[in-house]
Design a protein around this motif. Structure first.
Motif, PDB file in Angstrom:
ATOM      1  N   THR A   1       3.259  15.886 -45.558  1.00 54.54           N
ATOM      2  CA  THR A   1       2.938  16.868 -46.591  1.00 54.54           C
ATOM      3  C   THR A   1       1.437  17.136 -46.528  1.00 54.54           C
ATOM      4  OG1 THR A   1       3.092  17.433 -48.942  1.00 54.54           O
ATOM      5  CG2 THR A   1       2.652  15.136 -48.422  1.00 54.54           C
ATOM      6  N   ALA A   2       1.060  18.401 -46.649  1.00 55.85           N
ATOM      7  CA  ALA A   2      -0.337  18.788 -46.435  1.00 55.85           C
ATOM      8  C   ALA A   2      -0.823  19.726 -47.526  1.00 55.85           C
ATOM      9  CB  ALA A   2      -0.484  19.467 -45.073  1.00 55.85           C
ATOM     10  N   THR A   3      -2.118  19.605 -47.842  1.00 58.89           N
ATOM     11  CA  THR A   3      -2.828  20.580 -48.672  1.00 58.89           C
ATOM     12  C   THR A   3      -4.048  21.013 -47.879  1.00 58.89           C
ATOM     13  OG1 THR A   3      -2.108  19.543 -50.735  1.00 58.89           O
ATOM     14  CG2 THR A   3      -4.015  21.010 -50.848  1.00 58.89           C
ATOM     15  N   CYS A   4      -4.130  22.303 -47.557  1.00 57.91           N
ATOM     16  CA  CYS A   4      -5.197  22.802 -46.691  1.00 57.91           C
ATOM     17  C   CYS A   4      -6.202  23.609 -47.507  1.00 57.91           C
ATOM     18  CB  CYS A   4      -4.613  23.653 -45.575  1.00 57.91           C
ATOM     19  SG  CYS A   4      -3.582  22.709 -44.418  1.00 57.91           S
ATOM     20  N   VAL A   5      -7.467  23.251 -47.367  1.00 56.51           N
ATOM     21  CA  VAL A   5      -8.527  23.815 -48.199  1.00 56.51           C
ATOM     22  C   VAL A   5      -9.653  24.345 -47.316  1.00 56.51           C
ATOM     23  CG1 VAL A   5     -10.169  23.319 -50.059  1.00 56.51           C
ATOM     24  CG2 VAL A   5      -7.966  22.108 -49.989  1.00 56.51           C
ATOM     25  N   ARG A   6     -10.132  25.534 -47.621  1.00 55.70           N
ATOM     26  CA  ARG A   6     -11.280  26.103 -46.926  1.00 55.70           C
ATOM     27  C   ARG A   6     -12.551  25.683 -47.664  1.00 55.70           C
ATOM     28  NH1 ARG A   6     -10.673  27.810 -42.049  1.00 55.70           N
ATOM     29  NH2 ARG A   6      -9.144  29.448 -42.558  1.00 55.70           N
ATOM     30  N   VAL A   7     -13.541  25.198 -46.915  1.00 62.36           N
ATOM     31  CA  VAL A   7     -14.779  24.701 -47.524  1.00 62.36           C
ATOM     32  C   VAL A   7     -15.979  25.429 -46.915  1.00 62.36           C
ATOM     33  CG1 VAL A   7     -13.780  22.446 -48.040  1.00 62.36           C
ATOM     34  CG2 VAL A   7     -14.945  22.793 -45.856  1.00 62.36           C
ATOM     35  N   PRO A   8     -17.125  25.432 -47.615  1.00 62.27           N
ATOM     36  CA  PRO A   8     -18.295  26.174 -47.135  1.00 62.27           C
ATOM     37  C   PRO A   8     -19.069  25.431 -46.044  1.00 62.27           C
ATOM     38  CG  PRO A   8     -18.784  25.190 -49.253  1.00 62.27           C
ATOM     39  CD  PRO A   8     -17.339  24.912 -48.981  1.00 62.27           C
ATOM     40  N   VAL A   9     -18.418  25.243 -44.922  1.00 63.62           N
ATOM     41  CA  VAL A   9     -18.983  24.604 -43.731  1.00 63.62           C
ATOM     42  C   VAL A   9     -18.802  25.585 -42.582  1.00 63.62           C
ATOM     43  CG1 VAL A   9     -18.636  22.705 -42.085  1.00 63.62           C
ATOM     44  CG2 VAL A   9     -18.493  22.269 -44.549  1.00 63.62           C
ATOM     45  N   PHE A  10     -19.780  25.700 -41.704  1.00 59.31           N
ATOM     46  CA  PHE A  10     -19.669  26.663 -40.607  1.00 59.31           C
ATOM     47  C   PHE A  10     -18.708  26.184 -39.520  1.00 59.31           C
ATOM     48  CE2 PHE A  10     -23.757  28.169 -42.357  1.00 59.31           C
ATOM     49  CZ  PHE A  10     -23.432  29.514 -42.496  1.00 59.31           C
ATOM     50  N   VAL A  11     -18.878  24.953 -39.034  1.00 59.65           N
ATOM     51  CA  VAL A  11     -18.043  24.424 -37.952  1.00 59.65           C
ATOM     52  C   VAL A  11     -17.696  22.968 -38.255  1.00 59.65           C
ATOM     53  CG1 VAL A  11     -17.894  23.899 -35.477  1.00 59.65           C
ATOM     54  CG2 VAL A  11     -19.117  25.952 -36.240  1.00 59.65           C
ATOM     55  N   GLY A  12     -16.454  22.604 -37.985  1.00 60.84           N
ATOM     56  CA  GLY A  12     -16.007  21.221 -38.148  1.00 60.84           C
ATOM     57  C   GLY A  12     -15.002  21.067 -39.274  1.00 60.84           C
ATOM     58  N   HIS A  13     -13.803  20.630 -38.918  1.00 62.50           N
ATOM     59  CA  HIS A  13     -12.767  20.377 -39.916  1.00 62.50           C
ATOM     60  C   HIS A  13     -12.733  18.885 -40.253  1.00 62.50           C
ATOM     61  CE1 HIS A  13     -11.567  24.404 -39.464  1.00 62.50           C
ATOM     62  NE2 HIS A  13     -10.375  24.274 -38.922  1.00 62.50           N
TER      63      HIS A  13
END
Length: 341
Positions: free
Chosen positions: A232-244
């Motif tokens: 199960t996953a929750t995917c969030v966009r964050v204010p970072v240019f590169v790197g998950h």
């Protein structure tokens, strides 16, 4: 003897990264073509740091006959139209889009995890590159799964704006600048302001309330690693240019403590364990940029479940999540299937 290689989508973030990785890893190339849409024809792209410039050729008129490998980084639309055409011409396609990942006749490959799956490439002459978040996660999970059998994974992602392409990175920059100088913040690429914010929404929503990005992590992990694993996953966009980044909670079938897990991860291919349990003794996205490793930190027991573990996982999504993994697939393909004398 080298290969004739075409990079499709050569002007985009991932396409340029593919060219850089091919050069860095000294992939055996006899001829290299940069291919893009009609609007980019004639645009020059650099072949890594070699100083060699390549003029982009039109995908609509490019003849794949006689070419060995095509690395596609152009999205699902061009992949749908041109990948079968390339494959039919005898050129093996390694596609970075999501289009073919769940096709049962198309191998979905992370070389450190399921290299043997590449033997099925000839069914369609297409190999799929997984979702960027899935790729780094399964690299970290594979050695632990081999040791103790994973039952269930709960993952929360913190995904950089480069995962949304150049437009995503530009929006983060422009919004950040606007805030500092007092200008109005404009939202175009993302659904809400990304600067100084986080957005729990990546890709489109599905009927069950999850997003397609979350669905990808579930089904791709099962296809690559083990269909019996619950994810199960929750995917969030964050204010970072590169790197998950990913916070991963794992439940095992058998006992596996944190110390033993760290010993396993230290020796695992593609993994770099940095876990000093002190201020700064862990990896953040800014430290992984330009590197091909999947970094693991914050390894600790989870006492709330039997045989539970928590880990923190960070990787350059343009590298291991896309370009590097595609080139590693090409290297694997060359070793096992396309050997030239």
């Amino acid at each position: 003897m080298g290969y004739r290689v075409a990079v499709v989508g050569a002007t985009g973030n991932v396409g340029r990264e593919m060219l850089a990785v091919l050069a860095e890893r000294e992939f055996p190339i006899d001829e290299l073509a940069a291919v893009a849409s009609s609007r980019s024809v004639g645009t020059e792209v650099e072949f890594g740091d070699t100083g060699k410039m390549l003029k982009c050729r039109n995908i609509d008129h490019f003849d794949f006959a006689g070419w060995d490998i095509a690395l596609f980084a152009a999205g699902s639309g061009p992949a749908k139209e041109h990948a079968p055409r390339a494959a039919a011409a005898g050129c093996v396609v390694i596609d970075n889009s999501s289009l073919y990942r769940m096709d049962p006749d198309v191998p979905l490959i992370v070389p450190e995890v399921n290299p043997d799956a590449i033997d099925g490439y000839s069914a369609r002459n297409i190999i799929a590159n997984p979702n960027c978040s899935t790729a780094q996660m399964v690299v970290a999970l594979k050695p632990l799964h081999d040791a103790a059998g994973i039952k269930r994974v709960v993952v929360s992602t913190y995904q950089s704006t480069s995962g949304a392409g150049k437009a995503g990175m530009d929006e983060l920059f422009q919004q950040s600048r606007a805030i500092f100088v007092g200008d109005q913040v404009e939202v175009q690429k993302f659904t809400k302001q990304i600067a100084f914010n986080v957005i729990p929404h990546i890709d489109s929503f599905l009927d069950d309330g999850s997003t397609k990005e979350e669905w990808k992590m579930v089904v791709e992990t099962k296809k690559i690693l083990d269909p019996k694993i619950k994810v199960t996953a929750t995917c969030v966009r964050v204010p970072v240019f590169v790197g998950h980044s990913e916070s991963i909670n794992i439940e095992f079938e058998r006992e596996l403590g944190a110390e033993q897990a760290m010993d396993i991860l230290r020796e695992a291919p593609g993994v770099m364990l940095i876990d000093k349990r002190e201020d700064g003794g862990y990896v953040t996205p800014i430290e992984c940029v330009g590197d091909g490793a999947t970094y693991v930190s914050r390894v600790r027991d989870d006492p709330t479940v039997e045989n539970g573990l928590n880990i923190w996982c960070v990787s350059d999504n343009l590298r291991k999540g896309a370009a590097l993994n595609a080139v590693q697939i090409a290297e694997l393909l060359g070793r096992r299937c396309l050997q030239k004398g």
